[in-house]
Design a protein around this motif. Structure first.
Motif, short mmCIF file in Angstrom:
data_model
loop_
_atom_site.label_atom_id
_atom_site.label_comp_id
_atom_site.label_asym_id
_atom_site.label_seq_id
_atom_site.Cartn_x
_atom_site.Cartn_y
_atom_site.Cartn_z
N THR A 114 0.81 -1.22 0.00
CA THR A 114 0.00 0.00 0.00
C THR A 114 0.85 1.27 0.00
N TRP A 115 1.85 1.32 0.88
CA TRP A 115 2.61 2.57 1.04
C TRP A 115 4.04 2.46 0.55
N LYS A 116 4.40 1.35 -0.11
CA LYS A 116 5.78 1.10 -0.55
C LYS A 116 6.70 1.05 0.67
N THR A 117 8.00 0.87 0.42
CA THR A 117 8.90 0.76 1.58
C THR A 117 9.63 2.08 1.85
N THR A 118 9.25 3.13 1.13
CA THR A 118 9.86 4.44 1.38
C THR A 118 9.65 4.84 2.84
N ILE A 119 10.66 5.48 3.41
CA ILE A 119 10.54 5.96 4.79
C ILE A 119 9.58 7.15 4.84
N ARG A 120 8.61 7.07 5.74
CA ARG A 120 7.65 8.18 5.88
C ARG A 120 7.83 8.85 7.23
N SER A 121 7.46 10.11 7.30
CA SER A 121 7.32 10.72 8.62
C SER A 121 6.23 11.77 8.54
#
Lengths: 292, 409
Positions: A114-121
């Motif tokens: 759903t959100w890919k593995t990119t780091i989110r903040s």
């Protein structure tokens, strides 16, 4: 000295968030004798949910907590009914480790897709603000997180001690057979208890996203920390979870700011080891049933 | 288990031996075949740990092939890039290059992504006399092999990517130079060593180290580390960083209200899209990093590369993957050798590239005999919400700003 005190401030403020996550974990164990390895994944899922609400609709993560807690409560309920209930009672403690780990992997997979593995903040306007008090910085996000966690813990305390439902939970924890004889529906209590544990994960997750960058794999680090906190405090004790969280996060912050960040992660494992050697049930755990 | 691994290794070794004879002819057969397509083989991680970067490399190779074919190919030969997936595995990458060379008889080879895979892959290429142009994988161990056929297609070895910052600081008049420095380094072969190289240059020049710590990659909270640094009030903070930790360093410093005169981060701060997004655009002002390719670069062919990338993959100049630029540069080198010598075989490429310097989208590249590039990266700095090259003057599009503006611009 300055760095030490600043380290303590940071550690204490962070402890609130961990206390919240760990209280859900310990509650689930207290009621069902299930070690929920998916607690970390649930925290991250909640962090994603509030991230999404913030980026799409501009809802502040602290305000979206009621929404995410309700959603996660029902998810917890579903997990209990679908995956844990079918397990035979006598095998439940052992098999639940596998089942909840599978749930953690399932959630991780869903989140990666759903959100890919990119780091989110979650970057709110106040994300980097802080108050200066006597030359020390009190970061606003951590302060909110801390107060919110206290409020959530207080709510949990009242729920367990002042309501009928809470009494049913405590009765089930203390003696499931007698509770059933007195008309407490153990399976219903288990489901609701698991839902409640997931709901605390949701509250903690919203705050977690404000404090740290995360991705779907972040739950591995988280669950090892949560298990340490819960073991340190004593499995099944909410008060123990709070004290455990305080010890873990202040000790690692102090060591990181004064000694070396390489030793900080190790410090609390040393403390954990010592506590378990001297007091195998943890600081506030009891060897008999009924710690809550 | 040991038995199976042993058997597999044996099979691999015998496989190599039986193919060695044909290999030599494959490498030699690349001359004098005008009209036939020029096939370039590369193994790239399309799945597994390195797949994000691997796909960037694939896009770069493909983009270069498209652009050179639009110009009629190389020496009249159309270029085909044959890409196979190695799933980020160092054993699969060996199999892949052996197949490319012995079964597919490709004319040339380009490198995979990461040092882990480049080392075994470059050995296979060496065995068969192939030139090995590797756009990624510049760790120290790669150059220790001293292969002779190997070229790392970046301006400098990865661990020296921060040297340009040290060179810039030491180029300042003594009065403007920082007196004290703090180093916060991620425990990673491509992070801490970059900061350590800067530190040794700074210490030799008399800049005092007031703080130096290496933090493990699982460190979730960098606030205590940055609090310890802030308490020392250093003039310059050097972060040996990757990505998340770079963002966390900046966020912690903003919260701690400490802004040094200079701040350099080896990675993370050089991401045109992610960095402002993660730390807040206003907080980027004055932060420095290093890069080989960056949006708006004036290096040879960079504008055409950027335009082609956006046309094919969408986005803006800010979203162009620098892995693609590095891969594209490998292709530019092949083109340049053909233009200069009129030949396109492996021996010519190896001997030609070892002399002189070669213009690419990454700037002019030159190599030592071990394949280590002898140039330097560009120093980039955030100014007005944009990442601009500021040093050395040959690439600078703006003057470096110092002291770094306070947080929030």
């Amino acid at each position: 000295m300055h760095a030490l005190i600043q380290g303590i401030i940071l550690g204490v403020l962070t402890a609130g968030v961990y206390a919240l996550m760990a209280s859900g974990q310990t509650l689930i164990f207290g009621i069902m004798k299930v070690v929920n390895l998916a607690q970390g994944a649930m925290v991250i899922l909640a962090a994603y949910l509030s991230y999404q609400l913030f980026t799409t609709f501009g809802v502040d993560p602290l305000l979206s907590i009621p929404l995410t807690t309700v959603a996660m409560f029902f998810l917890g309920l579903a997990v209990e009914v679908l995956f844990l209930r079918p397990l035979r009672r006598e095998d439940r403690s052992e098999l639940s480790l596998l089942v909840t780990f599978a749930v953690a992997l399932l959630l991780e997979g869903i989140m990666s897709v759903t959100w890919k593995t990119t780091i989110r903040s979650t970057n709110t306007s106040y994300a980097n603000s802080s108050w200066t008090v006597f030359g020390y910085q009190i970061t606003l996000v951590r302060l909110w997180a801390f107060m919110l966690s206290l409020a959530a813990l207080a709510f949990l305390y009242l729920l367990l001690n002042r309501t009928r439902f809470g009494r049913a939970i405590r009765a089930t924890v203390q003696n499931p057979e007698s509770a059933r004889l007195l008309g407490v529906e153990a399976s219903r209590v288990s489901a609701l208890g698991f839902g409640l544990g997931a709901a605390t994960a949701a509250a903690a997750g919203s705050v977690y996203g404000l404090l740290y960058p995360f991705n779907s794999g972040s739950h591995y680090d988280l669950i090892s920390r949560l298990l340490s906190i819960v073991l340190l405090g004593g499995l099944g004790s909410i008060g123990g979870a709070v004290v455990g969280a305080l010890i873990v996060s202040t000790s690692s912050a102090i060591v990181a700011s004064t000694l070396s960040p390489s030793w900080s992660e190790m410090t609390f494992f040393v403390i954990l080891l010592l506590v378990l050697l001297i007091r195998p049930q943890g600081l506030f755990g009891t060897t008999a049933r009924g710690a809550i | 288990m040991t038995l199976t691994v042993g058997a597999a290794a044996l099979a691999l070794v015998t496989g190599c031996a039986s193919r060695a004879g044909t290999g030599a002819t494959a490498a030699g057969a690349t001359t004098g075949s005008a009209g036939k397509p020029l096939v370039i083989g590369a193994s790239v991680s399309l799945t597994g740990d390195f797949s994000d970067s691997g796909k960037g490399v694939e896009r770069g190779y493909q983009l270069w092939a498209d652009s050179v074919n639009a110009k009629g190919g190389i020496l009249g030969r159309k270029v085909t890039v044959k890409i196979v997936d190695d799933a980020s595995s160092p054993t699969q990458v060996v199999t892949n290059y052996q197949n490319l060379i012995n079964k597919d008889h490709v004319d040339l080879t380009f490198g995979p992504f990461s040092t882990l895979l480049t080392i075994p892959a470059s050995q296979v290429a060496k065995r068969y006399g192939y030139a090995f142009l590797a756009p990624a994988g510049g760790g120290p161990d790669v150059f220790k092999q001293n292969l002779g056929n190997f070229f790392f297609v970046q301006p400098a070895p990865t661990t020296q990517s921060g040297d340009v910052f040290a060179n810039y600081i030491l180029s300042l008049p003594a009065a403007d130079r920082p007196k004290t420095a703090a180093y916060a380094e991620l425990d990673d072969p491509f992070s801490a060593p970059i900061a350590e190289n800067i530190r040794s240059k700074f210490e030799a020049a008399g800049i005092q180290t007031v703080y130096k710590q290496v933090y493990p990659s699982e460190t979730q909270d960098l606030s205590p580390v940055m609090a310890a640094i802030a308490a020392k009030k250093p003039d310059v903070i050097v972060g040996g960083t990757q990505s998340e930790d770079a963002y966390a360093q900046v966020k912690s410093l903003v919260q701690l209200k400490f802004s040094p005169k200079f701040m350099f981060q080896s990675n993370g701060a050089n991401s045109p899209l992610e960095f402002p997004n993660k730390v807040g655009s206003a907080n980027t002002a004055g932060i420095m990093s290093s890069a080989d390719w960056y949006p708006g670069s004036k290096a040879s062919g960079s504008d055409a590369f950027t335009a082609a990338y956006i046309a094919k993959y969408g986005g803006t100049a800010q979203t162009v993957d620098d892995n693609s630029a590095e891969a594209y540069a490998a292709g530019q080198l092949v083109e340049a050798v053909a233009a200069k010598t009129g030949k396109i075989d492996n021996a010519t490429i190896i001997s030609t590239l070892h002399a002189g310097s070669w213009p690419t989208v990454l700037g002019d590249l030159a190599w030592g005999s071990n394949g280590a590039p002898t140039g330097q990266y560009s120093l980039v700095q955030w100014q007005g919400g944009k990442l601009l090259p500021v040093y050395p003057s040959s690439v600078a599009q703006a003057s470096p700003v110092f002291p770094k503006p306070n947080w929030g611009g």
